[in-house]
Design a protein around this motif. Structure first.
Motif, PDB file in Angstrom:
ATOM      1  N   ARG A  62     -44.037 122.727  27.545  1.00 27.79           N
ATOM      2  CA  ARG A  62     -44.213 124.044  26.932  1.00 27.79           C
ATOM      3  C   ARG A  62     -42.959 124.541  26.232  1.00 27.79           C
ATOM      4  N   ASN A  63     -41.812 124.164  26.778  1.00 25.03           N
ATOM      5  CA  ASN A  63     -40.549 124.701  26.267  1.00 25.03           C
ATOM      6  C   ASN A  63     -39.821 123.754  25.312  1.00 25.03           C
ATOM      7  N   LEU A  64     -40.536 122.752  24.805  1.00 25.10           N
ATOM      8  CA  LEU A  64     -39.929 121.852  23.825  1.00 25.10           C
ATOM      9  C   LEU A  64     -39.677 122.568  22.503  1.00 25.10           C
ATOM     10  N   ARG A  65     -40.536 123.530  22.181  1.00 20.67           N
ATOM     11  CA  ARG A  65     -40.427 124.224  20.897  1.00 20.67           C
ATOM     12  C   ARG A  65     -39.920 125.648  21.083  1.00 20.67           C
ATOM     13  N   LYS A  66     -39.179 126.103  20.084  1.00 25.21           N
ATOM     14  CA  LYS A  66     -38.794 127.504  20.013  1.00 25.21           C
ATOM     15  C   LYS A  66     -39.918 128.268  19.308  1.00 25.21           C
ATOM     16  N   PRO A  67     -39.984 129.582  19.489  1.00 22.37           N
ATOM     17  CA  PRO A  67     -41.049 130.361  18.833  1.00 22.37           C
ATOM     18  C   PRO A  67     -41.106 130.104  17.329  1.00 22.37           C
ATOM     19  N   GLY A  68     -42.303 129.816  16.837  1.00 25.32           N
ATOM     20  CA  GLY A  68     -42.498 129.569  15.419  1.00 25.32           C
ATOM     21  C   GLY A  68     -42.302 128.132  14.995  1.00 25.32           C
ATOM     22  N   ASP A  69     -41.757 127.307  15.886  1.00 27.10           N
ATOM     23  CA  ASP A  69     -41.512 125.898  15.573  1.00 27.10           C
ATOM     24  C   ASP A  69     -42.807 125.108  15.749  1.00 27.10           C
ATOM     25  N   THR A  70     -43.089 124.203  14.831  1.00 24.74           N
ATOM     26  CA  THR A  70     -44.303 123.384  14.924  1.00 24.74           C
ATOM     27  C   THR A  70     -43.968 121.890  15.011  1.00 24.74           C
ATOM     28  N   GLY A  71     -42.697 121.571  15.197  1.00 24.65           N
ATOM     29  CA  GLY A  71     -42.287 120.172  15.267  1.00 24.65           C
ATOM     30  C   GLY A  71     -42.660 119.521  16.584  1.00 24.65           C
ATOM     31  N   HIS A  72     -42.455 118.207  16.663  1.00 23.32           N
ATOM     32  CA  HIS A  72     -42.710 117.453  17.887  1.00 23.32           C
ATOM     33  C   HIS A  72     -41.395 116.890  18.412  1.00 23.32           C
ATOM     34  N   TYR A  73     -41.238 116.948  19.727  1.00 25.49           N
ATOM     35  CA  TYR A  73     -39.991 116.527  20.350  1.00 25.49           C
ATOM     36  C   TYR A  73     -40.282 115.667  21.578  1.00 25.49           C
ATOM     37  N   ILE A  74     -39.312 114.866  21.946  1.00 23.60           N
ATOM     38  CA  ILE A  74     -39.457 114.001  23.117  1.00 23.60           C
ATOM     39  C   ILE A  74     -39.175 114.812  24.377  1.00 23.60           C
ATOM     40  N   PRO A  75     -40.130 114.872  25.311  1.00 23.96           N
ATOM     41  CA  PRO A  75     -39.850 115.574  26.569  1.00 23.96           C
ATOM     42  C   PRO A  75     -38.853 114.784  27.413  1.00 23.96           C
ATOM     43  N   ARG A  76     -37.936 115.484  28.031  1.00 30.74           N
ATOM     44  CA  ARG A  76     -36.898 114.839  28.837  1.00 30.74           C
ATOM     45  C   ARG A  76     -36.722 115.597  30.141  1.00 30.74           C
ATOM     46  N   GLY A  77     -36.189 114.891  31.132  1.00 32.81           N
ATOM     47  CA  GLY A  77     -35.934 115.506  32.421  1.00 32.81           C
ATOM     48  C   GLY A  77     -37.099 115.328  33.380  1.00 32.81           C
ATOM     49  N   ARG A 116     -51.661 106.264  28.163  1.00 32.52           N
ATOM     50  CA  ARG A 116     -51.323 105.123  27.311  1.00 32.52           C
ATOM     51  C   ARG A 116     -51.423 105.504  25.827  1.00 32.52           C
ATOM     52  N   ALA A 117     -52.454 106.291  25.472  1.00 36.59           N
ATOM     53  CA  ALA A 117     -52.603 106.736  24.083  1.00 36.59           C
ATOM     54  C   ALA A 117     -51.447 107.658  23.681  1.00 36.59           C
ATOM     55  N   THR A 118     -51.050 108.527  24.594  1.00 39.21           N
ATOM     56  CA  THR A 118     -49.921 109.423  24.323  1.00 39.21           C
ATOM     57  C   THR A 118     -48.640 108.626  24.150  1.00 39.21           C
ATOM     58  N   HIS A 119     -48.476 107.596  24.974  1.00 41.29           N
ATOM     59  CA  HIS A 119     -47.297 106.730  24.878  1.00 41.29           C
ATOM     60  C   HIS A 119     -47.225 106.071  23.491  1.00 41.29           C
ATOM     61  N   LYS A 120     -48.357 105.550  23.031  1.00 45.80           N
ATOM     62  CA  LYS A 120     -48.398 104.919  21.714  1.00 45.80           C
ATOM     63  C   LYS A 120     -48.137 105.942  20.605  1.00 45.80           C
ATOM     64  N   LYS A 121     -48.644 107.168  20.806  1.00 42.10           N
ATOM     65  CA  LYS A 121     -48.437 108.216  19.816  1.00 42.10           C
ATOM     66  C   LYS A 121     -46.952 108.544  19.686  1.00 42.10           C
ATOM     67  N   TYR A 122     -46.252 108.639  20.814  1.00 43.31           N
ATOM     68  CA  TYR A 122     -44.821 108.927  20.778  1.00 43.31           C
ATOM     69  C   TYR A 122     -44.047 107.796  20.092  1.00 43.31           C
ATOM     70  N   ILE A 123     -44.434 106.567  20.361  1.00 42.63           N
ATOM     71  CA  ILE A 123     -43.748 105.450  19.711  1.00 42.63           C
ATOM     72  C   ILE A 123     -43.982 105.486  18.203  1.00 42.63           C
ATOM     73  N   SER A 124     -45.206 105.820  17.792  1.00 44.29           N
ATOM     74  CA  SER A 124     -45.489 105.898  16.351  1.00 44.29           C
ATOM     75  C   SER A 124     -44.721 107.043  15.700  1.00 44.29           C
ATOM     76  N   MET A 125     -44.466 108.113  16.470  1.00 39.79           N
ATOM     77  CA  MET A 125     -43.777 109.275  15.923  1.00 39.79           C
ATOM     78  C   MET A 125     -42.258 109.100  15.924  1.00 39.79           C
ATOM     79  N   PHE A 126     -41.729 108.485  16.984  1.00 40.29           N
ATOM     80  CA  PHE A 126     -40.278 108.440  17.156  1.00 40.29           C
ATOM     81  C   PHE A 126     -39.696 107.024  17.074  1.00 40.29           C
ATOM     82  N   GLY A 127     -40.557 106.012  17.008  1.00 43.15           N
ATOM     83  CA  GLY A 127     -40.112 104.641  16.800  1.00 43.15           C
ATOM     84  C   GLY A 127     -39.167 104.124  17.866  1.00 43.15           C
ATOM     85  N   ASP A 128     -38.097 103.462  17.436  1.00 44.72           N
ATOM     86  CA  ASP A 128     -37.158 102.816  18.358  1.00 44.72           C
ATOM     87  C   ASP A 128     -36.477 103.807  19.291  1.00 44.72           C
TER      88      ASP A 128
END
Length: 256
Positions: free
Chosen positions: A168-183, A229-241
């Motif tokens: 939920r907290n990956l994005r700041k208000p108004g941000d529509t980007g995608h980020y890698i969850p960590r922690g 597994r689908a989410t995992h593949k989606k992240y790889i397609s979005m963020f690559g290496d």
């Protein structure tokens, strides 16, 4: 309604269906969340969708409990309260914490409602009507299985809630980007929130030591593992290496 032969036929049918769903979801990705797809038909606001999808099982389980002649048994009160605690959080807390304006297809909601009501029948039918009375005496509450299962259940709930908070907290208000969850458990798996939910229901299967508890845990894996597994593949397609280098599994650390 809770005739033994019918009930166990439903349990057996749900195991078979879980295998079919697991196989089908290897090729079909449910269209909500990160993998939303408008091709799945009419959709509604994600918050409302979650409430509509999750609340029926809360209401159904509560009614079965209140209408059962065994509603006052201490062990059943505690086990049912754990089940209701999960679905209260999923129905009336989690949806209102969701940020953004994502949507959920009505087809997904309908399938979720159907499964949840069948699950209420399986769990509630066993706890309140079909299991032999001596199976859950008050002393069950301090048995090793109940204690172990309850610990696992709450560990899973903590992982689930904490992971949802990270997402939920990956994005700041108004941000529509995608980020890698960590922690948290995201250090090990892509879908730490799903890992938490799977852990919860494994714990519930142990603390109830029941056939429907096992079936529900199987169903949870069959439903969530392919989506992870689908989410995992989606992240790889979005963020690559960058993402591949994290060496995360999909849902079970070091295994899957």
């Amino acid at each position: 309604m809770f005739e033994s032969s019918v009930y166990f036929s439903v349990l057996g049918g749900m195991v078979v269906l879980a295998v079919i769903v697991f196989c089908a979801l290897q090729r079909i990705t449910p269209a909500y969340g990160l993998t939303y797809n408008a091709k799945w038909g009419p959709a509604i606001n994600n918050r409302l969708g979650w409430v509509v999808m999750e609340s029926p099982v809360f209401v159904a389980m509560l009614l079965m409990w209140l209408l059962s002649p065994r509603r006052g048994e201490p062990a059943l009160i505690v086990m049912t309260s754990l089940f209701l605690l999960h679905y209260f959080q999923r129905s009336f807390v989690f949806p209102f914490l969701i940020k953004g304006k994502s949507k959920m297809p009505l087809s997904i909601i309908l399938s979720g409602v159907t499964f949840n009501l069948v699950n209420a029948y399986m769990i509630g039918g066993w706890l309140f009507y079909l299991n032999p009375g001596p199976e859950y005496p008050t002393s069950w509450l301090w048995s090793p299985l109940f204690i172990l299962g309850t610990i696992i259940f709450f560990v899973g709930m903590a992982i689930n809630i904490h992971s949802d908070s990270i997402i939920r907290n990956l994005r700041k208000p108004g941000d529509t980007g995608h980020y890698i969850p960590r922690g948290g458990m995201f250090r090990f798996v892509t879908s730490a929130n799903y890992l938490g939910e799977l852990t919860e229901w494994i714990g519930f299967a142990i603390l109830t030591w029941s056939p429907p508890g096992v079936v529900f845990a199987i169903w949870t894996f069959a439903n969530l593992a392919p989506r992870a597994r689908a989410t995992h593949k989606k992240y790889i397609s979005m963020f690559g290496d960058e993402y591949a280098a994290l060496n995360r599994c999909s849902i079970i650390p070091f295994l899957y």
